[in-house]
Design an enzyme around this catalytic site. Structure first.
Site, PDB file in Angstrom:
ATOM      1  CE1 TYR A  61      -3.182  -2.641  -0.147  1.00 35.44           C
ATOM      2  CE2 TYR A  61      -3.624  -2.674   2.004  1.00 35.44           C
ATOM      3  CZ  TYR A  61      -3.718  -2.973   1.154  1.00 35.44           C
ATOM      4  OH  TYR A  61      -5.065  -4.044   1.069  1.00 35.44           O
ATOM      5  CB  SER A 213     -14.044  -3.904  -1.282  1.00 33.42           C
ATOM      6  OG  SER A 213     -13.010  -3.443  -1.636  1.00 33.42           O
ATOM      7  N   PRO A 214     -16.393  -4.141   1.720  1.00 32.42           N
ATOM      8  CG  PRO A 214     -16.816  -3.552   4.107  1.00 32.42           C
ATOM      9  CD  PRO A 214     -15.694  -3.839   3.125  1.00 32.42           C
ATOM     10  CG  LEU A 215     -19.152  -0.016   3.013  1.00 31.57           C
ATOM     11  CD1 LEU A 215     -18.629   1.299   3.638  1.00 31.57           C
ATOM     12  CD2 LEU A 215     -20.623  -0.381   3.313  1.00 31.57           C
ATOM     13  N   GLY A 216     -18.405  -2.147  -1.650  1.00 29.45           N
ATOM     14  CA  GLY A 216     -18.075  -2.064  -2.906  1.00 29.45           C
ATOM     15  C   GLY A 216     -17.283  -1.138  -3.254  1.00 29.45           C
ATOM     16  NE  ARG A 217     -12.213  -2.369  -5.755  1.00 25.09           N
ATOM     17  CZ  ARG A 217     -12.806  -3.499  -5.601  1.00 25.09           C
ATOM     18  NH1 ARG A 217     -13.992  -3.842  -6.113  1.00 25.09           N
ATOM     19  NH2 ARG A 217     -11.751  -4.707  -5.755  1.00 25.09           N
ATOM     20  N   GLY A 218     -17.225   1.778  -1.722  1.00 26.38           N
ATOM     21  CA  GLY A 218     -17.681   3.099  -1.666  1.00 26.38           C
ATOM     22  C   GLY A 218     -18.856   3.073  -2.578  1.00 26.38           C
ATOM     23  CG  PHE A 219     -20.953   1.946  -6.793  1.00 28.35           C
ATOM     24  CD1 PHE A 219     -20.449   2.612  -7.841  1.00 28.35           C
ATOM     25  CD2 PHE A 219     -22.085   1.555  -6.876  1.00 28.35           C
ATOM     26  CE1 PHE A 219     -21.240   2.792  -8.767  1.00 28.35           C
ATOM     27  CE2 PHE A 219     -23.032   1.742  -7.994  1.00 28.35           C
ATOM     28  CZ  PHE A 219     -22.640   2.416  -9.082  1.00 28.35           C
TER      29      PHE A 219
END
Length: 339
Positions: A61, A213-219
């Site tokens: 990262y 990514s539980p939020l779909g990369r924020g989407f």
């Protein structure tokens, strides 16, 4: 510290850790402008104060290599802070060509080298959970895991994990030395492990699922209405699911989840996190954020209980509205970049 913290066991014989952890990647990599260290430290400390003590990073990262680990090391060098957190990092992806590309390695000598570098970056004596970030399919996975077993025996790492591996790879690695956690993308727009046998394999072997990514990369939060809402330099601007018609089609999933969230009086992001945590006592998740207000919103998801009818309604949406587009840009997926 809040009294509503959820704890889950890390694999069959691991410790209890916070089910809602914190993904530190976005503080210094991939999602637009880097956050100032002082502001990042404020967010990390707030996450720990809220009980999100399962902290995730990786040596890749950056760039440069180790940047995010060093950011955390600025806090972990304080023994009182170190004692509060369960620190997870990963190896295997590295930058090439002056940080313009990436490649992977699971060679034993690289495994050991990167472990030593991560220990130095993080300013710790041992790593709580050390993952193989991506499998190097040019060599037998057993070669990588025999070296990991040695690192564990030497006390440099406490528990071992693997990321984005197949069921066969999980079984082969686990046969060398026990895997405590599989880190893999999982959310209402990426429920793949429920369908491809990977979740069944992990449950058979007693391996915890760490959902990134539980939020779909924020989407899935509904915060983005077009690609122009993303900063220049944000890796999501090249993600297939954020492109053109795919973006428009994927908003249908967000709208359907928002409708269910509105009925519950919560945000779409909270609904997604609550749904991930409701998948079982073997699920842990690591949402990340740069902002304190979103951290607070994520933490509130721990208080949300979804009824069987509500879970069924979400599952019906997930089954009916499939995400359009690959998870990664195919131009970079071959080298297993990013998360």
């Amino acid at each position: 510290m809040s009294s509503d913290i959820i704890y889950r066991q890390l694999g069959k014989n691991g410790p209890m850790v916070s089910a809602l952890g914190f993904g530190a990647m976005g503080l210094s990599a991939f999602y637009g402008d880097r956050t100032a260290d002082a502001e990042s430290h404020e967010v990390i400390k707030a996450a720990v104060d809220e009980g999100c003590t399962f902290i995730d990073t990786s040596i890749v990262y950056g760039p440069p290599m180790g940047k995010n680990e060093k950011l955390l090391g600025g806090l972990l060098k304080d023994p009182s802070f170190r004692s509060k957190v369960f620190i997870c990092t990963k190896f295997g992806i590295y930058f090439t060509n002056d940080s313009r590309g990436t490649d992977i390695s699971g060679k034993p000598e690289d495994v050991r080298k990167w472990c030593e570098e991560s220990l130095a970056n993080l300013q710790v004596d041992y790593i709580d959970l050390y993952y193989q970030h991506r499998v190097d399919r040019s060599i037998p996975i057993e070669d990588t895991w025999r070296e990991l077993k040695k690192l564990k025996e030497e006390g440099k790492v406490k528990y071992l994990g693997i990321s984005e591996a197949t069921s066969e790879e999980i079984r082969k690695a686990h046969a060398v030395t026990p895997i405590s956690a599989l880190q893999i993308e999982f959310s209402p727009w990426t429920p793949d492990i429920r369908e491809n046998g990977i979740l069944d394999t992990c449950r058979e072997l007693g391996i915890a699922i760490v959902a990134y990514s539980p939020l779909g990369r924020g989407f899935l939060t509904g915060a983005y209405k077009s690609i122009d809402d993303l900063e220049e330099g944000d890796i999501r601007r090249s993600n297939p699911r954020f492109q053109g018609e795919a973006f428009k089609e994927n908003l249908k999933l967000v709208d359907a989840l928002k409708e269910l969230a509105d009925k519950k009086g919560i945000t779409p992001g909270q609904l997604a996190l609550a749904w991930v945590l409701a998948q079982g006592d073997d699920f842990i998740t690591i949402p990340g954020t740069k902002k304190l207000k979103y951290l607070k919103e994520n933490v509130e998801s721990r208080k949300i209980t979804l009824t069987q009818d509500e879970l069924a309604a979400i599952d019906a949406v997930v089954g009916r509205i499939k995400a359009i587009g690959e998870r990664y840009n195919l131009a970079t997926a071959a080298s297993h970049t990013a998360f």
